[in-house]
Design an enzyme around this catalytic site. Structure first.
Site, PDB file in Angstrom:
ATOM      1  N   HIS B 154      -4.471  -4.812  -4.546  1.00  0.00           N
ATOM      2  CA  HIS B 154      -5.139  -4.007  -5.718  1.00  0.00           C
ATOM      3  C   HIS B 154      -6.781  -3.422  -5.208  1.00  0.00           C
ATOM      4  O   HIS B 154      -7.432  -4.548  -4.952  1.00  0.00           O
ATOM      5  CB  HIS B 154      -5.201  -4.650  -7.130  1.00  0.00           C
ATOM      6  N   GLU B 181      -3.551  -0.320  -3.470  1.00  0.00           N
ATOM      7  CA  GLU B 181      -2.962   0.470  -4.358  1.00  0.00           C
ATOM      8  C   GLU B 181      -4.226   0.665  -5.413  1.00  0.00           C
ATOM      9  O   GLU B 181      -4.911  -0.593  -5.713  1.00  0.00           O
ATOM     10  CB  GLU B 181      -1.891  -0.215  -4.961  1.00  0.00           C
ATOM     11  N   GLN B 307       9.575  -2.526  -6.211  1.00  0.00           N
ATOM     12  CA  GLN B 307       8.654  -3.513  -6.600  1.00  0.00           C
ATOM     13  C   GLN B 307       9.226  -4.148  -7.993  1.00  0.00           C
ATOM     14  O   GLN B 307       9.534  -3.695  -8.942  1.00  0.00           O
ATOM     15  CB  GLN B 307       7.176  -2.710  -7.031  1.00  0.00           C
TER      16      GLN B 307
END
Lengths: 143, 566
Positions: B154, B181, B307
């Site tokens: 992230h 992400e 996911q």
């Protein structure tokens, strides 16, 4: 729909490096032609950076060979959807959301997919959705 | 004569109890099982019993329901995910026997896959209930789709600062993440933050994939533009009610899957135990049973991966008995149906370092396609996914665990000099791109600050209103990934422009559409097609060795004959 006769196997993967001669952009360019220079003088546009139905068919064959039939089916649906413009694609997705469409509206989308975009597999998916939505109460109320 | 008062904890507790009360684990929330509302990990009295009936090549009964009784998930799963031609044979095998096939390294992965494709959700649940976590890890080691495990990060900012996201993405890519992400505090910032993620990632390592977690249609729009290179936040749920509350159906999601593939963009679905309880409609079923329905829906839709691992709902399974076992089970089931699994470990889970590590090891030790989905490459306070189980302050711990156990968690120690170099370069590349697009200028002071920063508190604030106008301009003018390539080149970052172009060119060939595909160091797709998991017991499969093991041996501080003072 396609005059492509090639078939590929998992040994041809990745196609970009092992079978680049089979790949074309929607405007007929080869991967080698997508260079930085060509991008800079706009011989290559965003439209070129798209996959074609022929390439999706090749990748679907690889998915089948590696025993992934659902993925192959998805890639073949995708092949049909290459012909649907971005905005229409987003609209059809929105129309498939629960409570978004009446049954006639969904059936009309199915007809459009079949008639206008030569997308019979996607049309079947939308028709199936229309039936399920009716049975499970996911349709928009008729106005 | 004295009478000792009987001990009464109401009036006096021991010093040991006080010490235990003060431990971080007691800040965590725990609840007793409550099957009626679905607060039960993997064994609810309301879970159906396995059954199958096939007529004319079609599933007419599944797990105690006839076709007329099917909800939309039952129907989708029965018609798309279950192989009707082998279902009766597979369903006849005892659950314990199937579990043995999963655990026994001498039973090849392919044999397991051919059996599992004929199983119903309730039967898969029955198999999982026979397995403990060590057995599940043994199975995961074999069933993971790609030969090599990988990791995802992230990169977010509490102030949505695109420069911070770019620098953290560059550092993260350099440290080894194959996917990065982001998401937003202010959604309208998305185009600039997605841009920062994309540019930064390519500075760190060409080929790292990027995605921006947004509402489904907006996420697709950014992908179509080439401002992101994969998609993941395509949520599915295990009950009809919650699926509809999420504003989708299996059919809308299947269409969306094909829409992404039609543009050559990698995507996976997202689901996880606990979401149905959290959204208030679990129908009294166990979390794992409902998650298995999600996994089979993903399989049926033909997406390459999922996911899962509770994801943003980890507090729910984390609170009930055997909840973390169920989370491992859901990752395993995704692998058992041959999906790429990006296995969670991506949300703040516990106040206890011991507990968050124990939870992590379930995926870290066997290895999954993406162990975290993702690992916070920013400090916890900057994580806009509400914090992750591991963050950038854990980098050295992570690298040490890899080295201690000789287990590849996808990361490596990188020297400060190299890290500063890529952070600086990412920031300067962003400065150049902003200038090319006429976006609000990035000052040299900002570049300097972000190079040495830990988090957004270390950065000069940006003019948010001006940035948001710039973000709107990106959308209004139809800026695409190719425009970013041109801006990078014009700004003097030709190598980054080449890397980004190479990644966008991947769309034409579609190689990244296959299971567990990432872009390798040489720029080629690496997936379950050309790098299938070949684990077959001791001495086989992927084990870190050679150059990769040498890299894993490096830590911030090690004493060696050549460096005795370290």
């Amino acid at each position: 729909m396609s005059d492509q006769t090639s078939t590929v196997t998992a040994a041809d993967y990745p196609l970009s490096s092992r079978r680049p001669e089979l790949l074309r952009t929607p405007s007929g360019k080869t991967l080698d032609e997508i260079t930085l220079e060509a991008v800079l003088d706009k011989r290559v546009t965003a439209e070129d950076l798209r996959i074609t139905p022929d390439t999706l068919e090749l990748q679907a064959q690889i998915a089948e060979q590696t025993e992934r039939p659902q993925m192959a089916a998805n890639l073949r649906r995708a092949g049909e959807l290459t012909r649907v413009p971005d905005e229409r694609l987003l609209e059809i997705y929105a129309a498939l959301r629960p409570g978004a469409s009446t049954k006639p509206q969904l059936l009309s989308i199915a007809q459009e997919l079949e008639g206008q975009y030569d997308a019979p597999v996607n049309a079947a998916l939308v028709r199936e959705a229309a039936d399920v939505y009716e049975r499970r109460d996911c349709l928009a109320a008729d106005d | 004569m004295t009478a000792l008062r009987a001990p009464d904890p109401q009036t006096k507790t021991s010093k040991r109890t006080a010490a235990l009360e003060a431990r971080p684990v007691n800040l965590d929330g725990f609840v007793d099982e409550w099957p009626e509302v679905g607060l039960v990990a993997m064994d609810s009295p309301n879970d159906p019993q396995p059954s199958i009936r096939i007529e004319d090549g079609r599933v007419v009964e599944m797990d105690g329901r006839t076709r007329e009784q099917f909800d939309f998930l039952d129907q989708f799963i029965a018609d798309t995910a279950i192989d009707a031609s082998s279902a009766e044979r597979s369903m006849a095998i005892d659950a314990v026997e199937i579990a043995h096939m999963l655990v026994d390294p001498r039973t090849p992965r392919e044999t397991v896959l051919r059996t599992v494709r004929g199983l119903t959700p309730a039967k898969i649940l029955a198999v999982m209930k026979t397995m403990n976590v060590v057995e599940m890890m043994m199975a995961m080691q074999k069933m993971r789709a790609r030969r090599t495990p990988s990791n995802q990060a992230h990169c977010t900012s509490a102030r949505d600062n695109p420069l911070q996201v770019a620098a953290d993405a560059a550092e993260g890519a350099l440290r080894g993440f194959d996917e990065v992400e982001t998401t937003l505090g202010i959604v309208r910032y998305a185009p600039l933050v997605a841009l920062g993620l994309q540019v930064g990632a390519q500075v760190g390592r060409g080929g790292v994939l990027t995605q921006c977690a947004l509402e489904e249609a907006t996420e697709l729009r950014l992908g179509l533009r080439g401002l992101t290179t994969y998609a993941e936040t395509i949520s599915i749920y295990g009950t009809e009610r919650v699926f509809m509350d999420g504003d989708d159906t299996p059919w809308s999601k299947a269409f969306l899957a094909s829409a992404y593939a039609s543009r050559g963009i990698k995507m996976r679905f997202t689901s996880g135990t606990g979401s149905e309880v959290q959204m208030g409609s679990a129908e009294g079923k166990s979390m794992l049973y409902l998650e298995i329905r999600c996994i089979l829906t993903a399989k049926g839709a033909g997406v390459q991966g999922l996911q899962n691992g509770s994801i943003s709902c980890i507090g729910v399974p984390g609170a009930v008995p055997a909840g973390i076992r169920a989370v491992l089970a859901e990752n395993l089931v995704a692998s058992m149906v041959d999906l790429e699994v990006a296995s969670g470990n991506d949300q703040t889970f516990s106040h206890s370092d011991m507990r968050r590590t124990a939870r992590l090891l379930m995926q870290f030790l066997p290895g999954t396609d993406l162990i975290c989905s993702g690992y916070s490459a920013c400090p916890n306070y900057d994580n806009m996914f509400a914090g992750s189980n591991v963050d950038c302050e854990d980098y050295d711990d992570w690298n040490t665990i890899q080295r201690d156990l000789q287990v590849d968690g996808g990361l490596r120690h990188v020297d400060e000099r190299e890290i500063l170099a890529v952070r600086d370069k990412a920031a300067r590349a962003m400065q150049a791109v902003f200038e090319q697009f006429g976006l609000p200028a990035i000052s040299d002071a900002e570049v300097e600050a972000v190079t040495y920063a830990h988090g957004s508190n270390d950065l000069p604030p940006r003019d948010v209103l001006e940035d948001l106008k710039g973000a709107q301009m990106i959308m209004d003018e139809g800026i695409t990934g190719l425009d970013v390539v041109r801006a990078l080149e014009a700004g003097g970052f030709r190598d980054v422009a080449e890397s980004l172009l190479a990644l966008l060119r991947q769309r034409v060939g579609g190689d990244l559409l296959h299971t567990a595909a990432i872009v390798g160091r040489d720029g080629e797709a690496v997936s379950a097609v050309n790098a299938p998991n070949d684990y077959a017991g001791p001495g086989s499969g992927y084990r870190p060795e050679g150059a990769r093991w040498e890299e894993m041996k490096r830590l911030r501080h090690t004493v060696s004959p050549s460096n005795p003072e370290a």
